[in-house]
Design an enzyme around this catalytic site. Structure first.
Site, PDB file in Angstrom:
ATOM      1  N   CYS A   1      -0.685   0.023  -4.259  1.00 58.79           N
ATOM      2  CA  CYS A   1       0.379   1.031  -4.273  1.00 58.79           C
ATOM      3  C   CYS A   1       0.165   2.032  -5.408  1.00 58.79           C
ATOM      4  O   CYS A   1      -0.187   1.644  -6.511  1.00 58.79           O
ATOM      5  CB  CYS A   1       1.732   0.363  -4.524  1.00 58.79           C
ATOM      6  SG  CYS A   1       2.700   0.107  -3.045  1.00 58.79           S
ATOM      7  N   HIS A   2       0.447   3.293  -5.113  1.00 54.59           N
ATOM      8  CA  HIS A   2       0.378   4.317  -6.146  1.00 54.59           C
ATOM      9  C   HIS A   2       1.639   4.290  -7.001  1.00 54.59           C
ATOM     10  O   HIS A   2       2.733   4.171  -6.469  1.00 54.59           O
ATOM     11  CB  HIS A   2       0.272   5.708  -5.502  1.00 54.59           C
ATOM     12  CG  HIS A   2      -0.991   5.913  -4.749  1.00 54.59           C
ATOM     13  ND1 HIS A   2      -1.169   5.447  -3.465  1.00 54.59           N
ATOM     14  CD2 HIS A   2      -2.159   6.508  -5.097  1.00 54.59           C
ATOM     15  CE1 HIS A   2      -2.399   5.759  -3.056  1.00 54.59           C
ATOM     16  NE2 HIS A   2      -3.022   6.398  -4.017  1.00 54.59           N
TER      17      HIS A   2
ATOM     18  N   ASP B   1      18.220 -17.236  -5.337  1.00 56.10           N
ATOM     19  CA  ASP B   1      18.216 -17.925  -6.625  1.00 56.10           C
ATOM     20  C   ASP B   1      19.619 -18.332  -7.060  1.00 56.10           C
ATOM     21  O   ASP B   1      19.835 -19.444  -7.551  1.00 56.10           O
ATOM     22  CB  ASP B   1      17.597 -17.000  -7.682  1.00 56.10           C
ATOM     23  CG  ASP B   1      17.551 -17.639  -9.064  1.00 56.10           C
ATOM     24  OD1 ASP B   1      17.133 -18.806  -9.161  1.00 56.10           O
ATOM     25  OD2 ASP B   1      17.917 -16.968 -10.044  1.00 56.10           O
TER      26      ASP B   1
ATOM     27  N   MET C   1       7.165   1.133   0.574  1.00 56.64           N
ATOM     28  CA  MET C   1       6.925  -0.113  -0.156  1.00 56.64           C
ATOM     29  C   MET C   1       7.980  -0.334  -1.240  1.00 56.64           C
ATOM     30  O   MET C   1       8.388  -1.467  -1.496  1.00 56.64           O
ATOM     31  CB  MET C   1       5.523  -0.128  -0.778  1.00 56.64           C
ATOM     32  CG  MET C   1       4.379  -0.195   0.241  1.00 56.64           C
ATOM     33  SD  MET C   1       4.620  -1.361   1.623  1.00 56.64           S
ATOM     34  CE  MET C   1       4.844  -2.912   0.754  1.00 56.64           C
ATOM     35  N   GLU C   2       8.439   0.748  -1.854  1.00 58.57           N
ATOM     36  CA  GLU C   2       9.484   0.626  -2.874  1.00 58.57           C
ATOM     37  C   GLU C   2      10.789   0.125  -2.224  1.00 58.57           C
ATOM     38  O   GLU C   2      11.494  -0.716  -2.799  1.00 58.57           O
ATOM     39  CB  GLU C   2       9.714   1.977  -3.557  1.00 58.57           C
ATOM     40  CG  GLU C   2       8.661   2.342  -4.589  1.00 58.57           C
ATOM     41  CD  GLU C   2       7.319   2.791  -3.986  1.00 58.57           C
ATOM     42  OE1 GLU C   2       7.233   2.969  -2.748  1.00 58.57           O
ATOM     43  OE2 GLU C   2       6.361   2.966  -4.755  1.00 58.57           O
TER      44      GLU C   2
END
Lengths: 159, 159, 159, 159, 159, 159
Positions: free
Chosen positions: B76-77, B128, B113-114
């Site tokens: 990823c950039h 969690d 992707m972010e």
């Protein structure tokens, strides 16, 4: 008081105190999958591109992410991991990729979150490398499949 | 040459060259969900613990993870994000939590992707905080639902 | 099976299991050097700029990098370091800078990689601060010079 | 005033002001090598272990480290990289591994440090994966071999 | 709707959208101080230990922390900083250390948080290095003293 | 030799050797405050925006920062924290917000720096979320208020 251990008696999020818990050997295994078009799976498996590069990049990303778990999950305890492995297998029946991670530590808390973070990041990395040729991909089935060590004892989901 | 853009002509993984691509306004939206037992959802929604703490912690974790995407996903950039929002809604029909992330940038590459990393990390954070009371949880349905900007044009999946 | 411990029996990279290894006191020392033009060394040593700022910045960078080793090297185990020191000495004979790092831990694995990462990052930091005045610099001679603790016993290269 | 740009007029380290510099296309290439015993090279190349896993892990580590450069090198400016590639070639003549990195950006400063950090971290990762079978390894020859863009113009060392 | 920009219309924390804001040159300056016993200040200034090491370590820590601001502050936008400087001056009148940071960028948002994070981390680093000899230290007076660029215009507090 | 433990006998900064120190249970508590205009406090407490989002975001940021302490403070030892809690209370008398952090570990060094880093980052996060409506804010009073465990014994400042 809340029955949720990550909240204090005023409902405030905190990192729970594990200083009284014994350090024991612990293992957790998690699984997940990336589903994609059959043609995408073929591009990785049968195309000119060796499957190694896509799969091994995602496996490495999963291992590295396991070590970053406490950086990402606000209330996770930092842990010295003693083993991490991530295995990605192409699967024609999905079609897609089945991802499995195993994490070990000797410590006061379990490593389920580390295993889940490894699986999740491996799936994201596959997605990143394949998104240019497939818009239909989906990440799913991320869950803990077994856990040993700690007060709550051994436990295995249907793997 | 491979049709997979993240591999060079020898099948080696690399970060693709975007230096010739124009910086344009881009938006990506992703979704996902954490399914759990109804009792778990009740503990978060109706119990003494204010739902705010669980949900807001996971939303914050998702926002922060979006900014770490290039650290986690090898190819990823790095990007200067101009907006990130993460919304988590309890959903009795799942039962569980529906998670949505929207990310914006002005840059040479998209932000799918972010958005996916934000959704994924928000789900992991919910997991969690709830794992002490529920062993049956599963993260699924993580996908891109819309995308605007860039050469490939606007695009919307069935949201 | 491979004789390379970082590959499993299918040749897949993984973080090796150290959960059965005893935590013992371990020390590792590494060395390396940055060679440069004599005039560059003079600028640092004899110029108006106090040599302290260039050298101390690089020493601090080396110490901090030792703590990031497991973030950078995919298959390194995260470790709680008990000591890190980095020493940089200008050397007219090179001409350049001799860099040495010593790292200690009490743990199940050695700290060679932490010492090497400290040396390497200290050299890179010197390079960064001097590159505007010297295009001929080179980093070399990065190696482990001694190691104590652990199953493989004490060991010293020609320092 | 010092001729060292990273020191202010009192010899204090600082991150130099690049706000007046134009953002231009920039490329930097760096090289380095890990020398090892011939038997180590054979273990990677001819053994049962596929060479892919060792080399591709180190290439990925180098790419990821390039993105972390500003985190590691105190006075480096954070930059949005537009391309990173790392190539590792086994070389019988060394014997060892020749490592090359190319980094591109469009920005106000060059990317030499990113290319050097990629090479350095790839070498460290090779070292980590091979250290169990070879105590004689050494990292050397890390240098910038070419650079284009920016005020100081194009420049190529003997590659 | 809330008048707090970091909350959406449902009171949910989010990273505000700056995609419509113009990238302009921006500068922010922040100040703060660590107060300590006079004897502590003397140990740093007049003792055998050169003051350089304590002060320069804290200055470097402040510069590096400025680059990590978006990692630490949940709703901060990641920014490409074009300059960071941190200056620490011993001050007998406090007694203690006066800390100042200046940060520049060309971007859509200001850099007050980066300057404040630099000051805060420099103070914490001084505290860490001196805590063995002084239990009375306190960090205070951390504030923005001036700001230029951006829609809200130039602004200077009493510095 | 310097009386400053973080400097070696040549005045060089180093991470002190704790390998001979016993791992014991340790607790540290730190406090600090953000002062602001009364109207700012009212906006958080009485306005349409639920106070939860501002305060809980800052508490989470403080907890996460405690885990990053060794990344930020150059000579801090990395530690496996066993508990972190951060509590923020609006206070009309300041006016502003009182911040408290408690950190626990079982290890060879204390956790004062972790508690101070948590308080400091929580204050910075409040500042970030409120800076659009208040230019007069200031962070102050950051100090250790109590400490137990370790060779130097228990200790409590006037809390």
């Amino acid at each position: 008081m809340s029955e949720l251990t990550h909240l204090d008696d005023q409902g405030r999020a905190h990192m729970v105190d594990v200083s009284g818990k014994e350090a024991t050997a612990r293992v957790a295994t998690a699984r997940g999958r990336l589903t994609c078009a059959s043609a995408t799976l073929d591009a990785v498996r049968k195309g000119k591109a060796p499957k190694g590069a896509v799969i091994s990049t995602a496996e490495i990303a999963g291992i590295m992410a396991a070590k970053r778990t406490a950086d990402l999950i606000p209330l996770c305890h930092p842990l010295a991991l003693s083993k991490v492995s991530v295995t990605i297998a192409p699967d024609d029946d999905l079609p897609g990729f089945a991802v499995k991670a195993e994490v070990r530590t000797t410590g006061p808390t379990g490593v389920e979150m580390e295993a889940l973070t490894a699986v999740s990041t491996a799936c994201l990395t596959l997605f990143d490398m394949l998104k240019a040729i497939d818009r239909t991909m989906e990440i799913s089935g991320i869950r803990v499949v077994s856990k040993t060590g700690g007060k709550s004892g051994d436990w295995g989901a249907v793997a």
